[in-house]
Design a protein around this motif. Structure first.
Motif: not given
Length: 167
Positions: A19-20, A25-27, A46-51, A54-58
């Motif tokens: 995942c970019a 990544v940090e989570r 969990r990490a994906l749900a929390e981003i 803007d992080d999703l766009d990255e």
């Protein structure tokens, strides 16, 4: 589990191949060490749900258009079903990608997993009827599937290497 044993730079690189999103990544880094594969997958979800959005766009920026020449091995494997499609279906898919991007402002993301271009095109056309917030929820779910598949492939390859098995 090799993911636990990697130094931080190596683990970040391995996770970034899944995942970019830097925040994702940090989570995942903070969740180490992982007890087992289900713990890795749970942490990924969990990490994906929390981003943030803007992080999703990255994360989306790390994915090529469906039907374009993939720029990494994971995308090439996932889009392998598109390769044998007719020129007319590929042209329709290219046009639909452009329309999707104009409507939603980001690349069309779908768990391709070897599906043929005509199926991916049909899914895209259906998703064009979504409103923006619905589409963002759908693409998070699709990204979760992609992340899980990539993690499982990485962990499977890691296990095979640990056991001396070639893949």
């Amino acid at each position: 589990m090799r993911l636990n044993e990697m130094d931080d730079d190596e683990a970040r690189a391995a996770l970034r191949s899944c995942c970019a999103s830097t925040a994702w990544v940090e989570r995942m880094m903070l969740a180490r060490p992982f007890g087992d594969v289900p713990a890795v997958l749970d942490a990924a979800d969990r990490a994906l749900a929390e981003i943030s959005e803007d992080d999703l766009d990255e994360a989306l920026a790390g994915h090529p258009r469906i039907g374009d020449r993939p720029d990494n091995a994971s995308s090439a494997r996932e889009q392998s079903g598109v390769a044998g499609s007719s020129a007319s279906v590929l042209a329709e898919l290219r046009d639909a990608n452009v329309a999707y991007e104009a409507r939603f402002g980001h690349v069309y993301l779908v768990f391709a997993n070897g599906r043929p271009a005509d199926e991916l095109l049909a899914i895209l056309r259906t998703r064009m009827t979504n409103d923006a917030s619905t589409e963002r929820r759908v693409l998070r779910a699709e990204l979760a599937k992609i992340n899980r598949a990539r993690l499982l492939r990485m962990l499977s390859t890691e296990h095979a290497a640990d056991e001396g098995i070639s893949r």
